[in-house]
Design an enzyme around this catalytic site. Structure first.
Site, PDB file in Angstrom:
ATOM      1  N   ARG A 137       0.848  -1.202   0.000  1.00  0.00           N
ATOM      2  CA  ARG A 137       0.000   0.000   0.000  1.00  0.00           C
ATOM      3  C   ARG A 137       0.884   1.254   0.000  1.00  0.00           C
ATOM      4  O   ARG A 137       0.544   2.266  -0.599  1.00  0.00           O
ATOM      5  CB  ARG A 137      -0.977  -0.006   1.172  1.00  0.00           C
ATOM      6  CG  ARG A 137      -2.193   0.874   0.864  1.00  0.00           C
ATOM      7  CD  ARG A 137      -3.262   0.833   1.948  1.00  0.00           C
ATOM      8  NE  ARG A 137      -3.621  -0.519   2.281  1.00  0.00           N
ATOM      9  CZ  ARG A 137      -3.899  -0.939   3.508  1.00  0.00           C
ATOM     10  NH1 ARG A 137      -3.873  -0.106   4.515  1.00  0.00           N
ATOM     11  NH2 ARG A 137      -4.220  -2.182   3.722  1.00  0.00           N
ATOM     12  N   ARG A 151      13.799  -6.425   4.462  1.00  0.00           N
ATOM     13  CA  ARG A 151      12.648  -7.270   4.846  1.00  0.00           C
ATOM     14  C   ARG A 151      11.391  -6.967   4.029  1.00  0.00           C
ATOM     15  O   ARG A 151      10.270  -7.218   4.488  1.00  0.00           O
ATOM     16  CB  ARG A 151      12.320  -7.121   6.335  1.00  0.00           C
ATOM     17  CG  ARG A 151      13.387  -7.706   7.222  1.00  0.00           C
ATOM     18  CD  ARG A 151      13.055  -7.569   8.681  1.00  0.00           C
ATOM     19  NE  ARG A 151      14.173  -8.089   9.455  1.00  0.00           N
ATOM     20  CZ  ARG A 151      14.093  -9.122  10.295  1.00  0.00           C
ATOM     21  NH1 ARG A 151      12.955  -9.737  10.488  1.00  0.00           N
ATOM     22  NH2 ARG A 151      15.149  -9.523  10.939  1.00  0.00           N
ATOM     23  N   GLY A 160      -4.337   3.162   8.343  1.00  0.00           N
ATOM     24  CA  GLY A 160      -4.588   1.728   8.339  1.00  0.00           C
ATOM     25  C   GLY A 160      -6.033   1.381   8.093  1.00  0.00           C
ATOM     26  O   GLY A 160      -6.852   2.249   7.794  1.00  0.00           O
ATOM     27  N   THR A 161      -6.291   0.089   8.228  1.00  0.00           N
ATOM     28  CA  THR A 161      -7.677  -0.363   8.189  1.00  0.00           C
ATOM     29  C   THR A 161      -8.073  -0.791   9.593  1.00  0.00           C
ATOM     30  O   THR A 161      -7.210  -1.082  10.422  1.00  0.00           O
ATOM     31  CB  THR A 161      -7.855  -1.547   7.229  1.00  0.00           C
ATOM     32  OG1 THR A 161      -6.967  -2.587   7.618  1.00  0.00           O
ATOM     33  CG2 THR A 161      -7.590  -1.136   5.793  1.00  0.00           C
ATOM     34  N   MET A 214      -4.385  -2.737  15.123  1.00  0.00           N
ATOM     35  CA  MET A 214      -3.359  -3.477  15.853  1.00  0.00           C
ATOM     36  C   MET A 214      -2.051  -2.739  16.163  1.00  0.00           C
ATOM     37  O   MET A 214      -1.098  -3.370  16.621  1.00  0.00           O
ATOM     38  CB  MET A 214      -3.035  -4.770  15.087  1.00  0.00           C
ATOM     39  CG  MET A 214      -4.222  -5.690  14.939  1.00  0.00           C
ATOM     40  SD  MET A 214      -3.803  -7.298  14.266  1.00  0.00           S
ATOM     41  CE  MET A 214      -2.916  -8.011  15.620  1.00  0.00           C
ATOM     42  N   GLU A 215      -1.965  -1.442  15.913  1.00  0.00           N
ATOM     43  CA  GLU A 215      -0.661  -0.767  16.051  1.00  0.00           C
ATOM     44  C   GLU A 215      -0.659   0.557  16.810  1.00  0.00           C
ATOM     45  O   GLU A 215       0.388   0.973  17.329  1.00  0.00           O
ATOM     46  CB  GLU A 215      -0.043  -0.506  14.659  1.00  0.00           C
ATOM     47  CG  GLU A 215       0.323  -1.744  13.867  1.00  0.00           C
ATOM     48  CD  GLU A 215      -0.869  -2.381  13.162  1.00  0.00           C
ATOM     49  OE1 GLU A 215      -1.913  -1.701  13.002  1.00  0.00           O
ATOM     50  OE2 GLU A 215      -0.777  -3.567  12.796  1.00  0.00           O
ATOM     51  N   ASP A 238     -13.933  -3.660   7.734  1.00  0.00           N
ATOM     52  CA  ASP A 238     -14.863  -4.724   8.114  1.00  0.00           C
ATOM     53  C   ASP A 238     -15.615  -4.290   9.368  1.00  0.00           C
ATOM     54  O   ASP A 238     -15.230  -3.298   9.997  1.00  0.00           O
ATOM     55  CB  ASP A 238     -14.110  -6.048   8.350  1.00  0.00           C
ATOM     56  CG  ASP A 238     -13.013  -5.907   9.373  1.00  0.00           C
ATOM     57  OD1 ASP A 238     -11.881  -5.538   8.992  1.00  0.00           O
ATOM     58  OD2 ASP A 238     -13.285  -6.129  10.560  1.00  0.00           O
TER      59      ASP A 238
END
Ligand code: HPA
Length: 239
Positions: free
Chosen positions: A28, A47, A93-94, A185-186, A209
């Site tokens: 993204r 990475r 983010g999502t 999550m962050e 979602d």
């Protein structure tokens, strides 16, 4: 620590802008660089965590993947702030909606982040440390969002340690009751690092979602179709 760092191979600080937009997904980041920025150069591929710098409306801005989850993303947040002189990180983010009136593709801005993560228990013991976003980035985002006429919710978010969560139903119900808008999550990690290093951070999400209705966007949508959030973040980054 000197640069390059173990996770970012760039050996010249000037190749990274003072403001970095950070989606979780490095592809993204690539999509944003290719579609929204000009004069782009790649500054990291270690990475596969792609990082690019370019211009948006003639102002320098960087965009880099953060990976998923607090421990992994905190490595990148810390290295960018502490070793590359980055001043502002905007996570884009999502997130999964936790409220009935927050729908797919709506935008949420994180006024706070709560988590079961133990990173701050380790530092503060009995104190439940509450990391906070940058007021300046928040105000700019609020003003830009109004200007762009976007449907943006400003509220508390939950930074979960597990995507495939076994959070007890009662806990999820309590989070909804106490007004948590969405799960990602962050951000709890981002705000913690930014507060510790006296830097600026903000989390902006597109709802992908819903934990309420069960609706979901596809993986392809997640990669490419969050243009409103990207534009909002780019406008704030270069304001
Ligand atoms: N859980 C955690 N992170 C997420 C979710 C979710 O349901 N949706 C988008 N990011």
């Amino acid at each position: 620590m000197n640069i390059p760092t173990p996770h970012i191979e760039c050996d010249d600080k000037t190749k990274i802008a003072k403001t970095v937009l950070m989606p979780g997904d490095p592809l993204r980041a690539k999509y944003i660089a290719e579609n929204f920025l000009t004069d782009v150069h790649l500054f990291n591929k270690t990475r596969g965590m792609l990082g690019f710098t370019g211009n948006y409306k003639e102002k320098k801005v960087s965009v880099m993947g953060s990976g998923m989850g607090i421990p992994s993303s905190m490595i990148y947040f810390t290295e960018l702030f502490d070793f590359y002189g980055v001043e502002n990180i905007i996570r884009i983010g999502t997130a999964g909606s936790m409220q009935e009136d927050i729908h797919l593709r709506d935008i949420v801005v994180a006024l706070s982040a709560s988590s079961e993560s133990t990173i701050n228990k380790f530092t503060f013991g009995e104190i439940n440390y509450s990391p906070t976003p940058s007021f300046e980035l928040l105000i700019k985002t609020y003003e830009k969002s109004k200007e762009l006429k976007l449907k943006t919710h400003f509220g508390a978010v939950y930074s979960s340690d597990q995507f495939y969560s076994n959070t007890p139903t009662k806990v999820t119900e309590n989070m909804k009751k106490y007004g948590i808008t969405c799960v990602e999550m962050e951000t709890y990690g981002l705000y913690t690092v930014a507060n510790r290093l006296h830097k600026n951070a903000l989390g902006i999400f597109t709802i992908s979602d819903s934990l309420v209705s069960g609706e979901k966007d596809s993986a392809k949508d997640r990669e490419t179709s969050y243009a409103n959030m990207m534009e909002l973040a780019l406008e704030v980054a270069t304001k």
